[in-house]
Scaffold this active site. Sequence first.
Site, PDB file in Angstrom:
ATOM      1  N   ASN A 170       7.114 -10.506 -36.987  1.00 56.90           N
ATOM      2  CA  ASN A 170       6.763 -10.162 -35.602  1.00 56.90           C
ATOM      3  C   ASN A 170       5.296 -10.410 -35.263  1.00 56.90           C
ATOM      4  OD1 ASN A 170       5.908  -8.002 -37.126  1.00 56.90           O
ATOM      5  ND2 ASN A 170       6.679  -6.425 -35.747  1.00 56.90           N
ATOM      6  N   GLU A 265       3.288  -1.449 -45.257  1.00 56.52           N
ATOM      7  CA  GLU A 265       3.688  -0.876 -43.980  1.00 56.52           C
ATOM      8  C   GLU A 265       5.118  -1.314 -43.741  1.00 56.52           C
ATOM      9  OE1 GLU A 265       4.997  -0.540 -40.697  1.00 56.52           O
ATOM     10  OE2 GLU A 265       3.504  -1.922 -39.885  1.00 56.52           O
ATOM     11  N   CYS A 299       6.997  -2.430 -35.251  1.00 56.35           N
ATOM     12  CA  CYS A 299       7.193  -1.230 -36.078  1.00 56.35           C
ATOM     13  C   CYS A 299       6.719   0.003 -35.321  1.00 56.35           C
ATOM     14  CB  CYS A 299       6.481  -1.385 -37.410  1.00 56.35           C
ATOM     15  SG  CYS A 299       4.782  -1.837 -37.222  1.00 56.35           S
TER      16      CYS A 299
HETATM   17  O1  G3H Z   1       5.088  -4.274 -36.146  1.00 52.47           O
HETATM   18  C1  G3H Z   1       4.126  -3.705 -36.653  1.00 52.47           C
HETATM   19  C2  G3H Z   1       2.795  -3.847 -36.086  1.00 52.47           C
HETATM   20  O2  G3H Z   1       1.838  -3.347 -36.985  1.00 52.47           O
HETATM   21  C3  G3H Z   1       2.675  -3.188 -34.725  1.00 52.47           C
HETATM   22  O3  G3H Z   1       1.499  -3.578 -34.142  1.00 52.47           O
HETATM   23  O4  G3H Z   1       1.287  -1.752 -32.444  1.00 52.47           O
HETATM   24  O5  G3H Z   1      -0.072  -3.843 -32.298  1.00 52.47           O
HETATM   25  O6  G3H Z   1       2.373  -3.888 -31.842  1.00 52.47           O
HETATM   26  P1  G3H Z   1       1.259  -3.256 -32.590  1.00 52.47           P
END
Ligand code: G3H
Length: 497
Positions: A170, A265, A299
């Site tokens: 993502n 993570e 996430c």
């Molecule tokens: O998908 C996991 C990422 O660490 C979320 O990052 O809060 O900038 O979308 P974000």
Amino acid sequence: MAGTAVFAELVDEDGAFKYYSYGEWKKSSSGKSVAIINPTTRQPQFKVQACTQQEVDKLMDEAKTAQKSWAKTPLWKRAELLHKAAALLKEHKVAIADCLVKEIAKPAKDAVTEAVRSGDLVSYCAEEGVRILGEGKFLVSDSFPGNERTKYCLTSKIPLGVILAIPPFNYPVNLAVSKIAPALIAGNSIVLKPPTQGAVAALHMVHCFHLAGFPKGLISCVSGKGSEIGDFLTMHPIVNCISFTGGDTGIAISKKAGMIPLQMELGGKDACIILEDADLDLAASNIVKGGFSYSGQRCTAVKVVLVMESVANALVDKVKAKVVKLTVGPPEDDCDITPVVTESSANFIEGLVMDAKQKGATFCQEYRREGNLIWPLLLDNVRPDMRIAWEEPFGPVLPVIRITSVEEGIHHCNASNFGLQGCVFTRDINKAILISDAMETGTVQINSAPARGPDHFPFQGLKDSGIGSQGITNSINMMTKIKTTVINLPTPSYTMG
Ligand code: G3H
């Protein structure tokens, strides 16, 4: 646009993207490639090299050797190269974004934002590294009982060695540089294994580091099948640290990795608790932004709304009114909701939706899917016996659970295996603090949706959401270890004022 002009050398004569080793773009000796399917067209878009274990072995050796001289490269010089790479990432943001659109169906503007945010992250990391790695500690022995001042202790932060970076689909660029830049500024070398969906965007990003002029062997990027090189990479004896973002594969990696530092993570089921006194317009905007941006494939997306029954109807109406305005379609048109990354993801999401339907959830919109494209769906009156109450859809489907007490909301949040972020909406700061303290998550946002950024903030998950803390400063520290040198004096010595 991908693979053209300055990026032409990344592509072989069969149209497959090469892997990066010892400062060069190379074809794998396997003669095989891995296809990348465009989530929108569901047709093959790109292909990348299927690297072999022998190729991994070679670049690991090169990474080990390159790291030794990199650790002797002055900090200001490391920072200077990172600043160059940051500028190149921004210069080539359109080419990188084009890959993100085609490989992971990221909406066009968000794709450009990812490239720019990545450049900013690399620059900030260079500056932060110069500050925090330029400092150590000085301790004297007579503060501990039984000692005179005969020992001077000097501490400094030293590199770990070879860092294996595995980012998720993502954010294949941003979550790659969030590992690469801290590793490099701290004097480590990097072996990057990008996700298959997003690999070409990651290779373009690596080319920006190549153009910046980093030494040969310091940065490698290997592509291929997880079944062939996955365990081989994560269990490789040369690897001194793994930084992984993704799903529960991370749990398996952590069990096999051995005695090396891990930064993991692994997702979340971020709860959004809405109290009776909340600003419902603010909450509704954040629920829609938090739940549906990049089609829920974050996430940190809002993954369950826990709303007090007395305001639930009003909140649901406001959220519905916003959901109906979300645009649905191809990422090229910069639609809000775009196809999810793979057909199997779409099938998984559909499974959660059908389970909720069978168990009596209220559908606020009609369920609609075409290929990998799933229309945004708010599910009201979700109960704890439904899978969607607990599982991460990683798609544009958001469950609402009505609660009759704050304790019920906190209990639901804490009963999850995940503990990444959560949020609470209330005008009462005292209640917000009490709820934040009670929620077993790495971060709680008060009156805003969960989010990782700004990228220098600490970012961490509890329970199955991860190991260690990220954010620029924490990642630099995590990718170093402390070395101490103790000077032993023949007699106590005191500096006089
Ligand atoms: O998908 C996991 C990422 O660490 C979320 O990052 O809060 O900038 O979308 P974000």
